[in-house]
Design a protein around this motif. Structure first.
Motif, mmCIF file in Angstrom:
data_model
loop_
_atom_site.group_PDB
_atom_site.id
_atom_site.type_symbol
_atom_site.label_atom_id
_atom_site.label_comp_id
_atom_site.label_asym_id
_atom_site.label_seq_id
_atom_site.Cartn_x
_atom_site.Cartn_y
_atom_site.Cartn_z
ATOM 1 N N GLY A 1 0.830 -1.207 0.000
ATOM 2 C CA GLY A 1 0.000 0.000 0.000
ATOM 3 C C GLY A 1 0.857 1.246 0.000
ATOM 4 N N SER A 2 0.184 2.358 0.280
ATOM 5 C CA SER A 2 0.874 3.648 0.257
ATOM 6 C C SER A 2 1.561 3.862 1.594
ATOM 7 C CB SER A 2 -0.155 4.745 -0.001
ATOM 8 O OG SER A 2 0.393 5.981 0.327
ATOM 9 N N ARG A 3 2.830 4.204 1.561
ATOM 10 C CA ARG A 3 3.598 4.277 2.795
ATOM 11 C C ARG A 3 3.681 5.679 3.368
ATOM 12 N NH1 ARG A 3 3.164 -0.624 4.253
ATOM 13 N NH2 ARG A 3 4.754 -0.268 5.838
ATOM 14 N N LEU A 4 3.107 6.658 2.709
ATOM 15 C CA LEU A 4 3.198 8.039 3.188
ATOM 16 C C LEU A 4 1.807 8.658 3.257
ATOM 17 C CD1 LEU A 4 6.230 9.711 1.427
ATOM 18 C CD2 LEU A 4 5.892 9.410 3.854
ATOM 19 N N ALA A 5 1.664 9.664 4.088
ATOM 20 C CA ALA A 5 0.362 10.311 4.189
ATOM 21 C C ALA A 5 0.434 11.788 3.840
ATOM 22 C CB ALA A 5 -0.207 10.153 5.586
ATOM 23 N N SER A 6 1.532 12.456 4.180
ATOM 24 C CA SER A 6 1.547 13.900 3.971
ATOM 25 C C SER A 6 1.994 14.223 2.550
ATOM 26 C CB SER A 6 2.450 14.581 4.988
ATOM 27 O OG SER A 6 3.777 14.272 4.705
ATOM 28 N N ARG B 1 -12.604 7.713 -14.559
ATOM 29 C CA ARG B 1 -13.456 7.508 -15.725
ATOM 30 C C ARG B 1 -12.637 7.437 -17.007
ATOM 31 N NH1 ARG B 1 -16.424 11.781 -16.640
ATOM 32 N NH2 ARG B 1 -15.572 12.916 -14.886
ATOM 33 N N GLU B 2 -11.552 8.192 -17.033
ATOM 34 C CA GLU B 2 -10.724 8.186 -18.238
ATOM 35 C C GLU B 2 -9.321 7.669 -17.918
ATOM 36 O OE1 GLU B 2 -9.915 12.854 -18.528
ATOM 37 O OE2 GLU B 2 -12.024 12.299 -18.474
ATOM 38 N N LEU B 3 -9.286 6.697 -17.023
ATOM 39 C CA LEU B 3 -7.998 6.233 -16.535
ATOM 40 C C LEU B 3 -7.274 5.416 -17.598
ATOM 41 C CD1 LEU B 3 -6.299 6.174 -13.939
ATOM 42 C CD2 LEU B 3 -7.308 3.978 -13.465
ATOM 43 N N ASN B 4 -6.012 5.701 -17.707
ATOM 44 C CA ASN B 4 -5.161 4.955 -18.630
ATOM 45 C C ASN B 4 -4.447 3.886 -17.809
ATOM 46 O OD1 ASN B 4 -3.402 4.081 -20.506
ATOM 47 N ND2 ASN B 4 -2.605 6.103 -21.041
ATOM 48 N N VAL B 5 -4.949 2.664 -17.897
ATOM 49 C CA VAL B 5 -4.435 1.620 -17.013
ATOM 50 C C VAL B 5 -2.977 1.322 -17.314
ATOM 51 C CG1 VAL B 5 -4.793 -0.712 -16.171
ATOM 52 C CG2 VAL B 5 -6.739 0.677 -16.753
ATOM 53 N N THR B 6 -2.575 1.488 -18.568
ATOM 54 C CA THR B 6 -1.165 1.200 -18.884
ATOM 55 C C THR B 6 -0.242 2.183 -18.175
ATOM 56 O OG1 THR B 6 -1.538 2.473 -20.873
ATOM 57 C CG2 THR B 6 -1.442 0.083 -21.117
ATOM 58 N N TYR C 1 3.775 2.953 -14.045
ATOM 59 C CA TYR C 1 4.346 3.691 -12.921
ATOM 60 C C TYR C 1 4.421 2.853 -11.655
ATOM 61 C CZ TYR C 1 5.549 8.112 -14.826
ATOM 62 O OH TYR C 1 6.210 9.090 -15.524
ATOM 63 N N ILE C 2 3.384 2.027 -11.431
ATOM 64 C CA ILE C 2 3.421 1.241 -10.195
ATOM 65 C C ILE C 2 4.268 -0.007 -10.385
ATOM 66 C CG2 ILE C 2 1.978 -0.109 -8.622
ATOM 67 C CD1 ILE C 2 -0.082 2.114 -8.959
ATOM 68 N N GLY C 3 4.122 -0.620 -11.547
ATOM 69 C CA GLY C 3 4.882 -1.838 -11.819
ATOM 70 C C GLY C 3 6.380 -1.585 -11.793
ATOM 71 N N GLN C 4 6.802 -0.505 -12.436
ATOM 72 C CA GLN C 4 8.244 -0.236 -12.498
ATOM 73 C C GLN C 4 8.708 0.657 -11.355
ATOM 74 O OE1 GLN C 4 9.092 1.292 -16.386
ATOM 75 N NE2 GLN C 4 7.848 -0.265 -17.379
ATOM 76 N N ARG C 5 7.799 0.976 -10.476
ATOM 77 C CA ARG C 5 8.104 1.764 -9.272
ATOM 78 C C ARG C 5 8.797 3.070 -9.611
ATOM 79 N NH1 ARG C 5 10.179 -2.401 -4.822
ATOM 80 N NH2 ARG C 5 9.524 -0.722 -3.473
ATOM 81 N N LYS C 6 8.255 3.728 -10.627
ATOM 82 C CA LYS C 6 8.797 5.048 -10.974
ATOM 83 C C LYS C 6 8.406 6.058 -9.904
ATOM 84 C CE LYS C 6 8.874 4.690 -15.968
ATOM 85 N NZ LYS C 6 8.439 5.315 -17.205
ATOM 86 N N PRO C 7 9.273 7.019 -9.625
ATOM 87 C CA PRO C 7 8.946 7.967 -8.554
ATOM 88 C C PRO C 7 7.876 8.965 -8.990
ATOM 89 C CG PRO C 7 11.011 8.559 -9.585
ATOM 90 C CD PRO C 7 10.583 7.284 -10.230
ATOM 91 N N LEU D 1 -2.956 -1.576 -6.885
ATOM 92 C CA LEU D 1 -2.600 -0.703 -5.766
ATOM 93 C C LEU D 1 -2.372 -1.472 -4.477
ATOM 94 C CD1 LEU D 1 -4.942 2.333 -6.351
ATOM 95 C CD2 LEU D 1 -2.488 2.270 -6.609
ATOM 96 N N ILE D 2 -3.255 -2.436 -4.182
ATOM 97 C CA ILE D 2 -3.120 -3.048 -2.856
ATOM 98 C C ILE D 2 -2.019 -4.091 -2.813
ATOM 99 C CG2 ILE D 2 -5.483 -2.579 -2.106
ATOM 100 C CD1 ILE D 2 -6.205 -5.383 -2.661
ATOM 101 N N HIS D 3 -1.538 -4.503 -3.972
ATOM 102 C CA HIS D 3 -0.455 -5.480 -3.944
ATOM 103 C C HIS D 3 0.889 -4.868 -4.261
ATOM 104 C CE1 HIS D 3 -3.881 -8.428 -4.494
ATOM 105 N NE2 HIS D 3 -3.363 -8.674 -3.316
ATOM 106 N N ALA D 4 0.967 -3.547 -4.212
ATOM 107 C CA ALA D 4 2.237 -2.880 -4.513
ATOM 108 C C ALA D 4 2.715 -2.132 -3.279
ATOM 109 C CB ALA D 4 2.051 -1.914 -5.666
#
Lengths: 228, 562
Positions: B52-57, B83-88, B93-99, B142-145
């Motif tokens: 999950g997400s490790r930061l809040a602020s 609604r217009e999300l580009n899943v790729t 970004y999440i798969g390759q852990r880009k900042p 999201l929940i598995h990253a």
């Protein structure tokens, strides 16, 4: 960055006062004491005005421009003139020339006004992250106010301190002084009666202040001539 | 309305404030363009591995997905309307852990619990299906990253739409944020998320005792109706799970009400005990069910004839599945299935039978009935899901809200379960009698079902964030008390490898900011203005020569004028 913006707005709001003091002969004759006294008089006037406003003004039911209330406000606004009169005539100044006296009083007056009305909103608002043009406009308004205060002080000194002025000019002097001292009411009418935006109001104020400054300068110099 | 007076007062009050400058010095007002409620992505450790997400602020400029390719986004919060999300893009970004500086997902307006317009499904079905697929995929990612930046969800509204439109326009033209073009800064002030104490899970049970013939009532066989009520979703603060498993809870409560009507009259009191169980810990391998069953004594457990678990029965499809872990040839299973099958035909439903063997060595418990089966109690789960869900799936995700469940489907499911149970209890199998006829006083009460469905659809129920005495738990307990006897609340500690972190929702402040360049420029303009003013004043009051002499002589010496 936000402190930076606050700094910028503060320069715009209070810088001209300092520049005016240092650039004109005021600094040479060390008229700071007069300015400070004028500022104190302004403080007292502001308190009296506050009490009057709270006592005489009704809570209006609507947001619209109410002429009666505005008239009352304008009348209360004339307390300013009384304060200025007191500052110009009753205060025992060091023996400085009339020429410098009105400038020093006007400057102190405008500076006190800026501090009281603009410093707090500036400190609270301009340091925030949110950007608005309001504080820059408010700074410009402070500039216009400086010019108007000095003009009013100049006209006041013509009215009350100079005895031998040309008779033909007297009504003009009084008319100009009337216009300048009712400026707060005029701007409030423009804002609420006509629904002008703040930027337009400030533009108008700047314009009027320059025009009035020109008039009072002309009047002052024509009155100066016979004696000079 | 007294703004005129107010303005006068404010004017005067400012004077007073200035006098009390010390007070003002500590004042910090927030004049933000907009303040919106945002919901943080869940943060948890699974066996010590962070997810999950490790930061809040959050404190970064806003960006949209229209940035130039290859741009550095490590200091940008990317605003993405789902609604217009580009899943790729997300996958990349999440798969390759880009900042990234942060992510803000904008959920459609209708997902908000305040949105009231058209309730219930049916309209614009393909669009909904597409949205649902996108959200399921997004949630799984999201929940598995392990995401090192804050991720928030917000509902679209007018303010945020306006901000997004501005941001998009700027990104499209490639302009940097300035005062005039409207750069936005998104700020969430939050402390570091802290670990929560191991969550308490609460099970609620109620009994409808059958008519004792002679001797102990415990000799009577028991039928258990069970539904797990808690949820797990990417955003715990909006994980309401209307279908999974709000629909099951609604059905259970309504069935309890219907049978309590029958059981209060000695003439219609059946020769079966009915046991109603609302269990927690459903998303975590039905841990609550496990604890609940363990707390029974052996005699009670053996008296359970069979258990029906209700799970996700509120979607529009006309097909339900009976999941079992004993082979379908088993006599009990056959009996249960026959009972359901017969009633299903009468209410225009299709019920299929699915058999999935239990692997005892596998810790994953995909269906609630498997917890019963592990203790050798005959049980089946009624669900619309044809396949066993993976861990943390179909447990009340982002899309699972009121608009994706159909009341008609829930009514049908309730009728199916109640009717087949009643036929079994009163020995009327195979006969075409209608005990819970629609217009009789034993019919399903639509208003009652609706009100429970509405309540569950606006109450997030993620177990770690539900307290022992949460109003919802109290409400469910009271409801069971109204219809059943011996209501018992059991508090247990969730075991397993989950550790959760707090901060599930926050306030997002959106500021319109000017760039530093703008302020530098302003400073330059102001500086030159003051210099010009100074020169002008010197020239007009003292003459040009003085101005020049100011620069010639050292500033320490006083300039004398004639």
């Amino acid at each position: 960055m936000t402190m930076f913006h606050f700094f910028n707005c503060a320069i715009l709001t209070f810088g001209p006062h300092a520049v005016y003091y240092s650039a004109t002969p005021l600094s040479e004759y060390d008229t700071l004491g007069t300015s400070v006294k004028a500022a104190l008089v302004y403080l007292g006037t502001a308190l009296v005005k506050l009490v009057c406003l709270a006592t005489f003004l009704n809570v209006s039911e609507s947001d619209s421009f109410d002429p009666y209330q505005e008239l009352l406000k304008a009348l209360i606004g004339f307390i300013d003139v009384a304060g200025l009169y007191f500052a110009l005539t009753q205060l025992t100044h060091r023996n400085i020339s009339q020429n410098h006296k009105f400038q020093a009083v006007g400057l102190g007056w405008a500076f006190a006004d800026s501090v009281l009305h603009r410093l707090a909103p500036l400190w609270v608002g301009a340091r925030g992250l949110e950007f608005t043009w309001d504080y820059i406009l408010q700074g410009l308004e402070a500039n216009a106010n400086l010019v108007l205060s000095i003009s009013l002080a100049a006209l006041g000194s013509l009215m009350w301190l100079r005895k031998n002025k040309p008779r033909t000019l007297i009504p003009i002097i009084y008319a100009c002084a009337g216009i300048v001292s009712t400026m707060p009411s005029i701007t409030s009418y423009l804002k609420r009666g006509l629904g002008w935006h703040f930027a337009e109001v400030v533009g108008f104020e700047l314009f009027v202040s320059l025009v009035m400054a020109f008039f009072s300068w002309q009047l002052f110099s024509t009155c100066q001539k016979p004696s000079a | 309305m007294a703004t005129q007076r107010k303005e006068v007062l404010v004017d005067s009050v400012y004077s007073v404030i200035a006098l009390l400058c010390i007070l003002v010095a500590c004042a910090e007002l927030c004049g933000a363009s907009a303040v919106v409620d945002v919901y943080r992505l869940i943060q948890y450790d699974l066996a010590g591995v962070p997810f999950g997400s490790r930061l809040a602020s959050l404190n970064h400029h806003a960006g949209s997905s229209f940035f130039a390719p290859g741009a550095d986004l490590s200091r940008t919060v990317v605003m993405l309307p789902v609604r217009e999300l580009n899943v790729t893009f997300i996958r990349e970004y999440i798969g390759q852990r880009k900042p990234l500086g942060g992510l803000l997902f904008l959920l459609p307006r209708m997902f908000s619990s305040e949105y009231k317009d058209s309730a219930g499904g049916g309209d614009d079905k393909p669009g909904k299906e597409l949205l649902r697929n996108i959200l399921v995929e997004l949630e799984r990612l999201l929940i598995h990253a392990n995401i090192r930046y804050p991720v928030y969800f917000a509902f679209e509204d007018d303010k945020i739409d306006a901000v997004l439109a501005d941001v998009k326009r700027n990104d499209a033209t490639g302009q940097p944020a300035t005062a005039t073009t409207g750069g936005y800064k998104l700020v969430v002030t939050a402390p570091e998320p802290r670990k929560l104490a191991p969550p308490t899970i609460t099970n609620i049970q109620g009994w409808l005792p059958g008519l004792k013939a002679d001797g102990d009532s415990n000799q009577l066989p028991t039928i258990a109706i069970v539904a797990s009520y808690d949820t797990f979703g990417a955003a715990p603060a909006i994980s309401v799970g209307s279908d999974s498993n709000g629909s099951g809870v609604v059905a259970l409560v309504e069935i309890a009400r219907l049978f309590s009507l029958l059981y209060t009259n000695p003439k219609t009191r059946g020769r079966y005990n009915l046991l109603f169980g609302l269990t927690s810990g459903g998303p975590y391998n039905y841990n609550g069910t496990h604890k609940w069953l363990r707390s029974f004594d052996q005699r009670l457990r053996e008296s359970i004839d069979y258990a029906i678990c209700l799970n996700s029965i509120g979607s529009v499809d006309n097909e339900l599945w009976l999941h079992v872990s004993k082979p379908p040839e088993n006599a009990y299973i056959k009996q249960i299935f026959e009972g359901f099958h017969n009633v299903a035909e009468e209410v225009d439903l299709k019920v299929g039978l699915k058999h999935k063997k239990i692997n005892i060595s596998n810790p994953r418990v995909a269906w609630e009935h498997e917890q019963f089966s592990r203790l050798r109690v005959t049980a089946a789960t009624l669900s619309e899901l044809p396949l066993a869900p993976e861990l943390l799936e179909s447990t009340g995700g982002l899309f699972d809200n009121r608009h994706f469940v159909s009341e008609a489907a829930i009514f049908r499911s309730i009728k199916l379960v109640a009717e087949s149970l009643a036929r079994h209890i009163y020995g009327q199998q195979g006969k075409n009698i209608n005990i819970f006829a629609d217009d009789s006083n034993l019919g399903v009460n639509p208003a009652y079902v609706q009100s429970w469905l509405d309540l569950l659809s606006r109450t997030p129920r993620v177990a770690p964030f539900l307290s022992k005495n949460d109003p919802l738990i109290m409400a469910m307990k009271k409801e069971l008390e109204d219809h059943t006897v011996e209501v018992n609340v059991q508090h247990e500690v969730l075991d397993g490898m989950f550790t959760f972190y707090d901060l599930t929702s926050a306030k997002l402040y959106i500021y319109q900011v000017a760039s530093v360049t703008f302020d530098l420029l302003l400073l330059l303009v102001l500086g030159s203005y003051l210099i010009i003013l100074f020169s002008f004043l010197v020239v007009t009051t003292r003459g040009l020569d003085d101005l020049i002499s100011l620069f010639r002589r050292p500033p320490s010496r006083k300039v004398k004028t004639a």
